[in-house]
Scaffold this motif. Structure first.
Motif, PDB file in Angstrom:
ATOM      1  N   GLY A  62       0.827  -1.203   0.000  1.00 16.76           N
ATOM      2  CA  GLY A  62       0.000   0.000   0.000  1.00 16.76           C
ATOM      3  C   GLY A  62       0.855   1.244   0.000  1.00 16.76           C
ATOM      4  N   SER A  63       0.215   2.361   0.249  1.00 15.71           N
ATOM      5  CA  SER A  63       0.884   3.662   0.241  1.00 15.71           C
ATOM      6  C   SER A  63       0.664   4.368   1.565  1.00 15.71           C
ATOM      7  CB  SER A  63       0.344   4.532  -0.898  1.00 15.71           C
ATOM      8  OG  SER A  63       0.523   3.921  -2.147  1.00 15.71           O
ATOM      9  N   GLY A  64       1.528   5.302   1.895  1.00 16.43           N
ATOM     10  CA  GLY A  64       1.392   6.066   3.129  1.00 16.43           C
ATOM     11  C   GLY A  64       2.554   7.003   3.302  1.00 16.43           C
ATOM     12  N   THR A  65       2.735   7.469   4.524  1.00 18.14           N
ATOM     13  CA  THR A  65       3.836   8.357   4.874  1.00 18.14           C
ATOM     14  C   THR A  65       4.543   7.810   6.101  1.00 18.14           C
ATOM     15  OG1 THR A  65       2.674  10.295   4.002  1.00 18.14           O
ATOM     16  CG2 THR A  65       4.496  10.701   5.516  1.00 18.14           C
ATOM     17  N   PHE A  66       5.849   7.648   5.984  1.00 16.05           N
ATOM     18  CA  PHE A  66       6.666   7.199   7.110  1.00 16.05           C
ATOM     19  C   PHE A  66       7.074   8.408   7.930  1.00 16.05           C
ATOM     20  CE2 PHE A  66      11.020   6.490   8.763  1.00 16.05           C
ATOM     21  CZ  PHE A  66      10.726   5.521   9.699  1.00 16.05           C
ATOM     22  N   SER A  67       6.711   8.397   9.218  1.00 15.48           N
ATOM     23  CA  SER A  67       7.107   9.459  10.135  1.00 15.48           C
ATOM     24  C   SER A  67       8.366   9.022  10.878  1.00 15.48           C
ATOM     25  CB  SER A  67       5.987   9.741  11.145  1.00 15.48           C
ATOM     26  OG  SER A  67       4.826  10.209  10.478  1.00 15.48           O
ATOM     27  N   VAL A  68       9.414   9.808  10.742  1.00 14.05           N
ATOM     28  CA  VAL A  68      10.683   9.467  11.385  1.00 14.05           C
ATOM     29  C   VAL A  68      10.518   9.604  12.893  1.00 14.05           C
ATOM     30  CG1 VAL A  68      13.138  10.007  11.551  1.00 14.05           C
ATOM     31  CG2 VAL A  68      11.933  10.306   9.368  1.00 14.05           C
ATOM     32  N   PRO A  69      10.794   8.539  13.649  1.00 11.75           N
ATOM     33  CA  PRO A  69      10.631   8.621  15.105  1.00 11.75           C
ATOM     34  C   PRO A  69      11.550   9.671  15.724  1.00 11.75           C
ATOM     35  CG  PRO A  69      10.809   6.328  14.401  1.00 11.75           C
ATOM     36  CD  PRO A  69      11.180   7.173  13.227  1.00 11.75           C
ATOM     37  N   ALA A  70      11.078  10.271  16.796  1.00 11.86           N
ATOM     38  CA  ALA A  70      11.881  11.278  17.499  1.00 11.86           C
ATOM     39  C   ALA A  70      13.196  10.679  17.959  1.00 11.86           C
ATOM     40  CB  ALA A  70      11.094  11.818  18.687  1.00 11.86           C
ATOM     41  N   GLY A  71      14.263  11.425  17.756  1.00 13.23           N
ATOM     42  CA  GLY A  71      15.573  11.000  18.203  1.00 13.23           C
ATOM     43  C   GLY A  71      16.308  10.084  17.251  1.00 13.23           C
ATOM     44  N   ILE A  72      15.654   9.692  16.139  1.00 12.05           N
ATOM     45  CA  ILE A  72      16.290   8.819  15.151  1.00 12.05           C
ATOM     46  C   ILE A  72      16.880   9.680  14.035  1.00 12.05           C
ATOM     47  CG2 ILE A  72      15.914   6.997  13.465  1.00 12.05           C
ATOM     48  CD1 ILE A  72      15.799   6.104  16.389  1.00 12.05           C
TER      49      ILE A  72
ATOM     50  N   LYS B 157      12.303  14.710   8.465  1.00 12.33           N
ATOM     51  CA  LYS B 157      11.776  14.610   9.825  1.00 12.33           C
ATOM     52  C   LYS B 157      10.508  15.438  10.012  1.00 12.33           C
ATOM     53  CE  LYS B 157      16.234  13.678  12.055  1.00 12.33           C
ATOM     54  NZ  LYS B 157      17.191  14.129  13.074  1.00 12.33           N
ATOM     55  N   SER B 158      10.456  16.605   9.392  1.00 16.92           N
ATOM     56  CA  SER B 158       9.298  17.483   9.606  1.00 16.92           C
ATOM     57  C   SER B 158       8.094  17.092   8.753  1.00 16.92           C
ATOM     58  CB  SER B 158       9.681  18.941   9.307  1.00 16.92           C
ATOM     59  OG  SER B 158      10.081  19.094   7.948  1.00 16.92           O
ATOM     60  N   SER B 159       8.334  16.617   7.525  1.00 19.40           N
ATOM     61  CA  SER B 159       7.231  16.333   6.596  1.00 19.40           C
ATOM     62  C   SER B 159       6.903  14.853   6.469  1.00 19.40           C
ATOM     63  CB  SER B 159       7.574  16.883   5.204  1.00 19.40           C
ATOM     64  OG  SER B 159       7.791  18.280   5.249  1.00 19.40           O
ATOM     65  N   GLY B 160       7.798  14.000   6.921  1.00 15.48           N
ATOM     66  CA  GLY B 160       7.620  12.571   6.698  1.00 15.48           C
ATOM     67  C   GLY B 160       8.045  12.183   5.292  1.00 15.48           C
ATOM     68  N   ILE B 161       8.099  10.884   5.035  1.00 17.85           N
ATOM     69  CA  ILE B 161       8.557  10.355   3.743  1.00 17.85           C
ATOM     70  C   ILE B 161       7.430   9.540   3.115  1.00 17.85           C
ATOM     71  CG2 ILE B 161      10.262   8.900   2.581  1.00 17.85           C
ATOM     72  CD1 ILE B 161      12.161   9.479   4.943  1.00 17.85           C
ATOM     73  N   ALA B 162       6.907  10.040   2.001  1.00 20.91           N
ATOM     74  CA  ALA B 162       5.838   9.325   1.301  1.00 20.91           C
ATOM     75  C   ALA B 162       6.405   8.064   0.647  1.00 20.91           C
ATOM     76  CB  ALA B 162       5.201  10.216   0.241  1.00 20.91           C
ATOM     77  N   TYR B 163       5.626   6.985   0.711  1.00 20.45           N
ATOM     78  CA  TYR B 163       6.074   5.725   0.125  1.00 20.45           C
ATOM     79  C   TYR B 163       4.911   5.026  -0.561  1.00 20.45           C
ATOM     80  CZ  TYR B 163       3.766   3.391   4.031  1.00 20.45           C
ATOM     81  OH  TYR B 163       2.832   2.955   4.926  1.00 20.45           O
ATOM     82  N   SER B 164       5.238   4.122  -1.466  1.00 25.46           N
ATOM     83  CA  SER B 164       4.263   3.233  -2.107  1.00 25.46           C
ATOM     84  C   SER B 164       4.948   1.912  -2.379  1.00 25.46           C
ATOM     85  CB  SER B 164       3.746   3.842  -3.418  1.00 25.46           C
ATOM     86  OG  SER B 164       2.818   2.975  -4.044  1.00 25.46           O
ATOM     87  N   VAL B 165       4.344   0.822  -1.910  1.00 27.27           N
ATOM     88  CA  VAL B 165       4.919  -0.510  -2.075  1.00 27.27           C
ATOM     89  C   VAL B 165       4.258  -1.195  -3.266  1.00 27.27           C
ATOM     90  CG1 VAL B 165       5.267  -2.771  -1.015  1.00 27.27           C
ATOM     91  CG2 VAL B 165       5.457  -0.700   0.372  1.00 27.27           C
ATOM     92  N   GLY B 166       5.070  -1.647  -4.224  1.00 28.92           N
ATOM     93  CA  GLY B 166       4.554  -2.251  -5.441  1.00 28.92           C
ATOM     94  C   GLY B 166       3.972  -3.636  -5.207  1.00 28.92           C
ATOM     95  N   ALA B 167       2.854  -3.906  -5.853  1.00 27.06           N
ATOM     96  CA  ALA B 167       2.213  -5.221  -5.785  1.00 27.06           C
ATOM     97  C   ALA B 167       2.844  -6.160  -6.810  1.00 27.06           C
ATOM     98  CB  ALA B 167       0.719  -5.099  -6.055  1.00 27.06           C
ATOM     99  N   GLY B 168       2.782  -7.454  -6.525  1.00 29.48           N
ATOM    100  CA  GLY B 168       3.196  -8.436  -7.509  1.00 29.48           C
ATOM    101  C   GLY B 168       2.176  -8.548  -8.623  1.00 29.48           C
ATOM    102  N   GLY B 169       2.631  -8.899  -9.821  1.00 30.62           N
ATOM    103  CA  GLY B 169       1.714  -9.086 -10.950  1.00 30.62           C
ATOM    104  C   GLY B 169       0.910 -10.366 -10.788  1.00 30.62           C
ATOM    105  N   ASP B 170      -0.405 -10.295 -11.012  1.00 31.76           N
ATOM    106  CA  ASP B 170      -1.251 -11.481 -10.909  1.00 31.76           C
ATOM    107  C   ASP B 170      -0.954 -12.456 -12.039  1.00 31.76           C
ATOM    108  OD1 ASP B 170      -2.538 -10.491  -8.678  1.00 31.76           O
ATOM    109  OD2 ASP B 170      -4.203  -9.630  -9.814  1.00 31.76           O
ATOM    110  N   GLY B 171      -0.953 -13.747 -11.717  1.00 31.01           N
ATOM    111  CA  GLY B 171      -0.804 -14.765 -12.746  1.00 31.01           C
ATOM    112  C   GLY B 171      -1.942 -14.728 -13.736  1.00 31.01           C
ATOM    113  N   VAL B 172      -1.709 -15.243 -14.934  1.00 31.99           N
ATOM    114  CA  VAL B 172      -2.698 -15.152 -16.005  1.00 31.99           C
ATOM    115  C   VAL B 172      -3.186 -16.544 -16.389  1.00 31.99           C
ATOM    116  CG1 VAL B 172      -1.862 -12.971 -16.927  1.00 31.99           C
ATOM    117  CG2 VAL B 172      -0.873 -15.090 -17.737  1.00 31.99           C
ATOM    118  N   GLY B 173      -4.474 -16.611 -16.719  1.00 32.13           N
ATOM    119  CA  GLY B 173      -5.106 -17.858 -17.128  1.00 32.13           C
ATOM    120  C   GLY B 173      -6.253 -17.559 -18.065  1.00 32.13           C
TER     121      GLY B 173
END
Length: 278
Positions: free
Chosen positions: A1-11, A54-70
């Protein structure tokens, strides 16, 4: 899925692994499909987060695998393959993209023995790792994984099919090695994934991005690459093996049982992932 990673405080820094979705294997009527290419991988041993990260977060999107075909609607084949999805991680200096895997060569449309449907030959697709060759498109596809300053990228080419259009399918490329070429009777093994065992035990015991194996023109199973790659179909099992989700592995190519049999399918590609260690 997609979202925003918030960097933890102190990291302030993290080790980061970015894995794209793997492609499905391919299917062909009465012959063997090529293995799906694994998703590309981009890695950094230590990335220092910026003040903007750190202030804005890091937007991410994880790619899905391609569905098999039949089987598709009616008697139509459901295409030749599906590529994997890109995984992105948008740090302040620019978006880091792991490219989705490329599908193996195969045949789509419908059987020429039935009226009313067209025929389509699918060449293997480029991707983070390329798909394996098969049918009339015998040469495996190349990797198109990009590079980024300070990061290490992984991706390899798909294997070729043996000379002769009805022979077994080539293996899909893996993040750690190219897919193997097929022989007349046995599909090419999927390319090995890349090992990150010093970082994580996730994936397949630390391997990610194994290529899918090509389908075999015999009962001998071609093996998917370490890193979640799916095994190839055979003259006794037909279906291509599914890749493991979370590894970015490629799906296995199928071996189909005749022009008028649409029940068999190629293997699904595995979903990608993003891992951070801090």
């Amino acid at each position: 899925g997609s979202g925003t990673f918030s960097v933890p405080a102190g990291i302030n820094s993290a080790e980061i692994l970015i894995v794209a979705g793997g492609a499905s294997g391919s299917r062909s009527p009465n012959v063997s499909g090529g293995g799906g290419g694994a998703g590309g991988i981009v890695y950094r041993a230590s990335y220092t987060f910026t003040s903007t990260d750190k202030s804005s977060g890091i937007a991410y999107s994880v790619g899905a695998g391609g569905d098999g075909v039949g089987q598709g609607s009616g008697n139509a084949f459901d295409g030749g393959y599906r590529n994997g999805g890109d995984t992105t991680f948008a740090i302040s200096g620019g978006t880091i993209t792991a490219k989705g895997g490329g599908g193996g060569a195969g045949y789509g449309g419908n059987s020429p023995h039935l009226s009313g449907f067209g025929a389509a030959y699918y060449a293997p697709s480029q991707g983070g790792s390329g798909g394996g060759g098969a049918w009339e498109s015998g040469t495996g596809a190349s990797s198109n994984q990009g590079t980024f300053s300070g990061w290490t990228s992984y991706g390899n080419d798909g294997g070729n099919r043996a000379s002769g259009e009805n022979y077994s399918g080539g293996g899909g490329g893996g993040a750690g090695g190219a897919g193997s070429n097929s022989t007349a009777t046995v599909g090419g093994n999927g390319g090995v994934g890349q090992l990150f065992s010093s970082f994580t035990s996730y994936g397949e015991s630390g391997y990610f991005g194994g290529g899918g194996a090509g389908g075999s023109n015999s009962a001998t199973v071609a093996q998917g690459g370490n890193g979640g790659g799916g095994d190839g179909g055979t003259t006794s099992s037909y279906n291509g093996g599914n890749a493991t989700d979370g590894t970015g592995g490629g799906g296995g190519g199928s071996r189909n049982n005749g022009y008028n049999n649409y029940t068999y399918k190629s293997g699904d590609g595995g979903n990608g992932t993003i891992l951070l260690k801090y």
